[in-house]
Design a protein around this motif. Sequence first.
Motif, PDB file in Angstrom:
ATOM      1  N   VAL A   6       1.327  -0.261  -2.574  1.00  0.00           N
ATOM      2  CA  VAL A   6       1.838  -0.359  -1.204  1.00  0.00           C
ATOM      3  C   VAL A   6       0.657  -0.494  -0.259  1.00  0.00           C
ATOM      4  O   VAL A   6      -0.151   0.434  -0.121  1.00  0.00           O
ATOM      5  N   ILE A   7       0.524  -1.653   0.388  1.00  0.00           N
ATOM      6  CA  ILE A   7      -0.552  -1.895   1.360  1.00  0.00           C
ATOM      7  C   ILE A   7       0.086  -1.870   2.745  1.00  0.00           C
ATOM      8  O   ILE A   7       0.677  -2.847   3.205  1.00  0.00           O
ATOM      9  N   GLU A   8      -0.020  -0.725   3.394  1.00  0.00           N
ATOM     10  CA  GLU A   8       0.673  -0.477   4.666  1.00  0.00           C
ATOM     11  C   GLU A   8      -0.133   0.533   5.464  1.00  0.00           C
ATOM     12  O   GLU A   8      -0.451   1.622   4.975  1.00  0.00           O
ATOM     13  N   ASP A   9      -0.490   0.175   6.716  1.00  0.00           N
ATOM     14  CA  ASP A   9      -1.350   1.052   7.498  1.00  0.00           C
ATOM     15  C   ASP A   9      -0.579   2.082   8.317  1.00  0.00           C
ATOM     16  O   ASP A   9      -1.155   3.096   8.725  1.00  0.00           O
ATOM     17  N   THR A  29       0.798   3.654  -5.644  1.00  0.00           N
ATOM     18  CA  THR A  29      -0.513   3.827  -5.022  1.00  0.00           C
ATOM     19  C   THR A  29      -0.444   3.223  -3.632  1.00  0.00           C
ATOM     20  O   THR A  29       0.053   2.105  -3.461  1.00  0.00           O
ATOM     21  N   ALA A  30      -0.941   3.956  -2.639  1.00  0.00           N
ATOM     22  CA  ALA A  30      -0.902   3.486  -1.258  1.00  0.00           C
ATOM     23  C   ALA A  30      -2.301   3.161  -0.766  1.00  0.00           C
ATOM     24  O   ALA A  30      -3.264   3.878  -1.048  1.00  0.00           O
ATOM     25  N   CYS A  31      -2.424   2.052  -0.033  1.00  0.00           N
ATOM     26  CA  CYS A  31      -3.672   1.665   0.638  1.00  0.00           C
ATOM     27  C   CYS A  31      -3.357   1.426   2.099  1.00  0.00           C
ATOM     28  O   CYS A  31      -2.325   0.836   2.429  1.00  0.00           O
ATOM     29  N   ARG A  32      -4.282   1.830   2.972  1.00  0.00           N
ATOM     30  CA  ARG A  32      -4.015   1.712   4.401  1.00  0.00           C
ATOM     31  C   ARG A  32      -4.835   0.625   5.081  1.00  0.00           C
ATOM     32  O   ARG A  32      -4.713   0.437   6.283  1.00  0.00           O
ATOM     33  N   ASP A  33      -5.674  -0.083   4.341  1.00  0.00           N
ATOM     34  CA  ASP A  33      -6.419  -1.179   4.961  1.00  0.00           C
ATOM     35  C   ASP A  33      -6.497  -2.349   3.997  1.00  0.00           C
ATOM     36  O   ASP A  33      -6.322  -2.200   2.782  1.00  0.00           O
ATOM     37  N   GLY A  34      -6.800  -3.515   4.542  1.00  0.00           N
ATOM     38  CA  GLY A  34      -6.762  -4.734   3.764  1.00  0.00           C
ATOM     39  C   GLY A  34      -7.819  -4.806   2.683  1.00  0.00           C
ATOM     40  O   GLY A  34      -7.553  -5.274   1.573  1.00  0.00           O
ATOM     41  N   ALA A  35      -9.036  -4.342   2.972  1.00  0.00           N
ATOM     42  CA  ALA A  35     -10.125  -4.447   2.006  1.00  0.00           C
ATOM     43  C   ALA A  35      -9.823  -3.625   0.753  1.00  0.00           C
ATOM     44  O   ALA A  35      -9.960  -4.107  -0.385  1.00  0.00           O
ATOM     45  N   ASP A  36      -9.393  -2.383   0.954  1.00  0.00           N
ATOM     46  CA  ASP A  36      -9.055  -1.526  -0.177  1.00  0.00           C
ATOM     47  C   ASP A  36      -7.847  -2.086  -0.930  1.00  0.00           C
ATOM     48  O   ASP A  36      -7.828  -2.129  -2.167  1.00  0.00           O
ATOM     49  N   GLY A  37      -6.863  -2.549  -0.164  1.00  0.00           N
ATOM     50  CA  GLY A  37      -5.662  -3.102  -0.786  1.00  0.00           C
ATOM     51  C   GLY A  37      -5.965  -4.317  -1.632  1.00  0.00           C
ATOM     52  O   GLY A  37      -5.455  -4.455  -2.748  1.00  0.00           O
ATOM     53  N   LEU A  38      -6.791  -5.209  -1.118  1.00  0.00           N
ATOM     54  CA  LEU A  38      -7.142  -6.410  -1.866  1.00  0.00           C
ATOM     55  C   LEU A  38      -7.898  -6.050  -3.143  1.00  0.00           C
ATOM     56  O   LEU A  38      -7.623  -6.604  -4.216  1.00  0.00           O
ATOM     57  N   MET A  54       0.590  -6.990   9.348  1.00  0.00           N
ATOM     58  CA  MET A  54      -0.408  -6.654  10.365  1.00  0.00           C
ATOM     59  C   MET A  54      -1.163  -5.391   9.949  1.00  0.00           C
ATOM     60  O   MET A  54      -0.638  -4.290  10.021  1.00  0.00           O
ATOM     61  N   LEU A  55      -2.418  -5.591   9.517  1.00  0.00           N
ATOM     62  CA  LEU A  55      -3.244  -4.509   9.007  1.00  0.00           C
ATOM     63  C   LEU A  55      -4.427  -4.265   9.940  1.00  0.00           C
ATOM     64  O   LEU A  55      -4.703  -5.089  10.822  1.00  0.00           O
ATOM     65  N   ASP A  58      -7.446  -6.551  12.538  1.00  0.00           N
ATOM     66  CA  ASP A  58      -6.838  -7.881  12.718  1.00  0.00           C
ATOM     67  C   ASP A  58      -6.689  -8.645  11.403  1.00  0.00           C
ATOM     68  O   ASP A  58      -6.770  -9.876  11.372  1.00  0.00           O
ATOM     69  N   VAL A  59      -6.486  -7.923  10.326  1.00  0.00           N
ATOM     70  CA  VAL A  59      -6.252  -8.562   9.025  1.00  0.00           C
ATOM     71  C   VAL A  59      -4.774  -8.889   8.890  1.00  0.00           C
ATOM     72  O   VAL A  59      -3.915  -8.024   9.083  1.00  0.00           O
ATOM     73  N   ASP A  60      -4.473 -10.145   8.581  1.00  0.00           N
ATOM     74  CA  ASP A  60      -3.106 -10.563   8.318  1.00  0.00           C
ATOM     75  C   ASP A  60      -2.873 -10.475   6.815  1.00  0.00           C
ATOM     76  O   ASP A  60      -3.671 -10.989   6.026  1.00  0.00           O
ATOM     77  N   GLY A  61      -1.780  -9.824   6.424  1.00  0.00           N
ATOM     78  CA  GLY A  61      -1.468  -9.707   5.005  1.00  0.00           C
ATOM     79  C   GLY A  61      -1.423 -11.043   4.295  1.00  0.00           C
ATOM     80  O   GLY A  61      -1.662 -11.125   3.087  1.00  0.00           O
ATOM     81  N   LEU A  62      -1.140 -12.111   5.033  1.00  0.00           N
ATOM     82  CA  LEU A  62      -1.089 -13.434   4.410  1.00  0.00           C
ATOM     83  C   LEU A  62      -2.449 -13.856   3.872  1.00  0.00           C
ATOM     84  O   LEU A  62      -2.531 -14.611   2.899  1.00  0.00           O
ATOM     85  N   SER A  63      -3.526 -13.384   4.485  1.00  0.00           N
ATOM     86  CA  SER A  63      -4.861 -13.720   3.980  1.00  0.00           C
ATOM     87  C   SER A  63      -5.116 -13.025   2.648  1.00  0.00           C
ATOM     88  O   SER A  63      -5.758 -13.586   1.751  1.00  0.00           O
ATOM     89  N   ILE A  64      -4.602 -11.805   2.507  1.00  0.00           N
ATOM     90  CA  ILE A  64      -4.708 -11.095   1.233  1.00  0.00           C
ATOM     91  C   ILE A  64      -3.897 -11.822   0.178  1.00  0.00           C
ATOM     92  O   ILE A  64      -4.348 -12.036  -0.954  1.00  0.00           O
TER      93      ILE A  64
END
Length: 228
Positions: A6-9, A29-38, A54-55, A58-64
């Motif tokens: 779960v990648i959700e801030d 497993t939960a991640c709250r930011d894009g870098a860790d989630g990726l 929206m992470l 200004d990280v868009d989940g679509l980039s991940i």
Amino acid sequence: MMRCLVIEDEVDTSRYICNGLKEAGHVVTACRDGADGLARAVNESWDVIVLDRMLPNDVDGLSILSTLRGLGKMTPVIILSALSGLDERVRGLRGGCDDYLAKPFAFSELAARLDALVRRSRSREDIRELHLADLKVDLARRTVERDGKAIPLQPREFRLLVYLLLNQEQVVTRTMLLEAVWDYRFDPQTNVIDVQISRLRNKIDNGFSPPLIHTVRGVGYMISAAPH
């Protein structure tokens, strides 16, 4: 039991999702930011990923998602987003996600969608290759060849081709494709299917014989080695 990332801030939303999935017997497993989630998405094995749009920073989940698909990681992904407009849902689905759920949402619906995604993914694990004439699709390596020549496909094109091959010699309708490949339960009134079929046909049939992808006028499409 599913292994879920779960990648959700948003703390409350993340806790809500994780608690519900754990109560259902899943490993979460939960991640709250894009870098860790990726990093977790790329380096570990998951049955499904829940990805916020929206992470932080200004990280868009679509980039991940784009990075995952570019690396050949085809883990089922459902996007959660407050961006609920039709254009945004189309962007997400075209970007390679397997489902798109707008916020606010009911956990029961999220759980049902996750179950459906994982069920579809697992139901095909025992199928390693698909063949038609001189066309070969390796599902494990996600490669496509025709007459021994490699054909690179985008993730959505690959899903479309696999669905056609799983239903070869049968007509598949627009509604069937929208539900199976785009996960739509409604007709978005766009030419997205026509565009993707055209692109896929150019890659699969252009320069080869016989043509395999056929339009069944007024009904849908069929993949077949027989003339139509």
